[in-house]
Design a protein around this motif. Structure first.
Motif, PDB file in Angstrom:
ATOM      1  N   GLN A 146     -49.590  43.183   6.336  1.00 37.47           N
ATOM      2  CA  GLN A 146     -49.901  43.510   7.175  1.00 37.47           C
ATOM      3  C   GLN A 146     -51.185  43.655   7.639  1.00 37.47           C
ATOM      4  O   GLN A 146     -52.416  43.248   6.938  1.00 37.47           O
ATOM      5  N   VAL A 147     -51.761  43.877   8.851  1.00 36.76           N
ATOM      6  CA  VAL A 147     -53.095  43.547   9.189  1.00 36.76           C
ATOM      7  C   VAL A 147     -53.488  45.116  10.039  1.00 36.76           C
ATOM      8  O   VAL A 147     -52.907  46.032  10.343  1.00 36.76           O
ATOM      9  N   ALA A 196     -47.768  44.643   2.062  1.00 32.69           N
ATOM     10  CA  ALA A 196     -49.165  43.852   1.504  1.00 32.69           C
ATOM     11  C   ALA A 196     -49.814  43.589   2.494  1.00 32.69           C
ATOM     12  O   ALA A 196     -49.731  42.260   3.857  1.00 32.69           O
ATOM     13  N   LEU A 197     -51.329  44.719   2.050  1.00 37.78           N
ATOM     14  CA  LEU A 197     -51.735  44.904   3.256  1.00 37.78           C
ATOM     15  C   LEU A 197     -53.790  43.376   2.908  1.00 37.78           C
ATOM     16  O   LEU A 197     -53.962  43.056   2.367  1.00 37.78           O
ATOM     17  N   LYS A 198     -52.839  42.035   4.154  1.00 38.65           N
ATOM     18  CA  LYS A 198     -53.460  40.928   4.219  1.00 38.65           C
ATOM     19  C   LYS A 198     -54.732  40.780   4.612  1.00 38.65           C
ATOM     20  O   LYS A 198     -55.349  40.208   4.464  1.00 38.65           O
ATOM     21  N   LEU A 199     -55.181  41.594   5.346  1.00 36.28           N
ATOM     22  CA  LEU A 199     -56.373  41.576   6.396  1.00 36.28           C
ATOM     23  C   LEU A 199     -56.687  43.096   6.849  1.00 36.28           C
ATOM     24  O   LEU A 199     -55.794  44.235   7.379  1.00 36.28           O
ATOM     25  N   ILE A 200     -58.015  43.148   6.968  1.00 32.42           N
ATOM     26  CA  ILE A 200     -58.489  44.665   7.385  1.00 32.42           C
ATOM     27  C   ILE A 200     -59.583  43.901   8.441  1.00 32.42           C
ATOM     28  O   ILE A 200     -60.627  43.642   8.580  1.00 32.42           O
ATOM     29  N   VAL A 224     -61.843  48.733   1.159  1.00 32.69           N
ATOM     30  CA  VAL A 224     -62.057  47.399   0.756  1.00 32.69           C
ATOM     31  C   VAL A 224     -61.603  47.530  -0.553  1.00 32.69           C
ATOM     32  O   VAL A 224     -60.669  46.858  -1.362  1.00 32.69           O
ATOM     33  N   THR A 273     -57.758  48.514  -2.187  1.00 31.96           N
ATOM     34  CA  THR A 273     -56.596  47.103  -1.668  1.00 31.96           C
ATOM     35  C   THR A 273     -57.585  45.817  -1.834  1.00 31.96           C
ATOM     36  O   THR A 273     -55.747  45.177  -2.231  1.00 31.96           O
ATOM     37  N   ALA A 276     -58.042  43.771   0.264  1.00 28.18           N
ATOM     38  CA  ALA A 276     -57.995  43.623   1.323  1.00 28.18           C
ATOM     39  C   ALA A 276     -58.918  42.456   2.009  1.00 28.18           C
ATOM     40  O   ALA A 276     -60.008  42.792   1.487  1.00 28.18           O
ATOM     41  N   ARG A 277     -58.580  41.228   2.588  1.00 26.37           N
ATOM     42  CA  ARG A 277     -59.415  40.460   3.090  1.00 26.37           C
ATOM     43  C   ARG A 277     -60.059  41.145   3.842  1.00 26.37           C
ATOM     44  O   ARG A 277     -59.485  41.683   4.673  1.00 26.37           O
ATOM     45  N   THR A 278     -61.125  40.913   4.772  1.00 27.41           N
ATOM     46  CA  THR A 278     -61.992  41.227   5.969  1.00 27.41           C
ATOM     47  C   THR A 278     -62.735  40.676   7.168  1.00 27.41           C
ATOM     48  O   THR A 278     -62.565  39.370   6.771  1.00 27.41           O
TER      49      THR A 278
END
Length: 216
Positions: free
Chosen positions: A36-37, A64-68, A85, A88, A90-92
């Motif tokens: 997910q993004v 799976a939240l891969k990126l914000i 962030v 989760t 997650a990377r930004t």
């Protein structure tokens, strides 16, 4: 409220509107992998968490939240970023020229033409200067349909983003939008703005000269 706005071949696109500013938050989910993004953690962390829960139905895998990804630095587009962030891990990602203004560290600094590869889809960064120095549009090219452009505050139905009546900034933005969106993608490309309703490049293209003449 049904948050699903596009059920495409490989991904789904969900959207919610948050805050008094009617900010759009978008979530792309790969059907096969669950990758997910999320684009613009604008506000209302509980609503975003609910959006993520909704999207679990869109994949047979574990989401799976891969990126914000953040379209630009303005406060109304980042109010839930830090909390998301922290929740989760997650990377930004954000445009290089806007990154320092964000409330969290930015893991991926974006320049024009950068492509993010996720399990099941790619996103292309389009740098649109003028609304802010580092504004980024994110483009998903559907292999079975039109492109989807997540334009932030750089392009809306009826015009480009606010440049505070600065002629230099307006000229930069209208040039970038013309060259990097309208010249690069066909009329059927869908535009998902940072606020309000979607449009297409075809619906807006006839008005480019009018926008340039009026100066906003």
């Amino acid at each position: 409220m049904d948050t699903l706005i596009h059920d495409l071949q490989d991904i789904t696109i969900r959207r919610i509107s948050v805050s008094e500013m009617d900010n759009n938050v978008y979530l792309l989910t790969a059907k096969a992998s669950g990758a997910q993004v999320l684009i613009d953690a604008a506000d209302d962390f509980p609503a975003i968490r609910h959006l993520l829960r909704d999207a679990a139905a869109d994949t047979t895998a574990t989401p799976a939240l891969k990126l914000i990804a953040t379209t630009h630095q303005h406060w109304d587009h980042v109010r839930a970023l830090k909390e998301l962030v922290e929740a989760t891990g997650a990377r930004t990602a954000a445009g290089t020229d806007d990154a320092e203004a964000l409330p969290v560290g930015v893991d991926v600094l974006l320049s024009h033409g950068d492509v993010g590869n996720f399990e099941g889809f790619d996103l292309t960064a389009v740098h649109l200067r003028g609304h802010t120095p580092g504004s980024i549009a994110f483009v998903y090219q559907d292999p079975a349909g039109p492109a989807h452009i997540f334009a932030g505050d750089s392009l809306f139905p009826g015009g480009v983003g606010n440049t505070q009546k600065d002629p230099e900034r307006f000229t930069q933005l209208i040039n970038d939008v013309s060259e990097r969106l309208f010249d690069a993608y066909p009329d059927d490309a869908l535009v998902h703005p940072g606020h309000g309703k979607p449009t297409t490049l075809g619906a807006e293209r006839p008005h480019l000269d009018e926008w340039r003449a009026r100066g906003w």
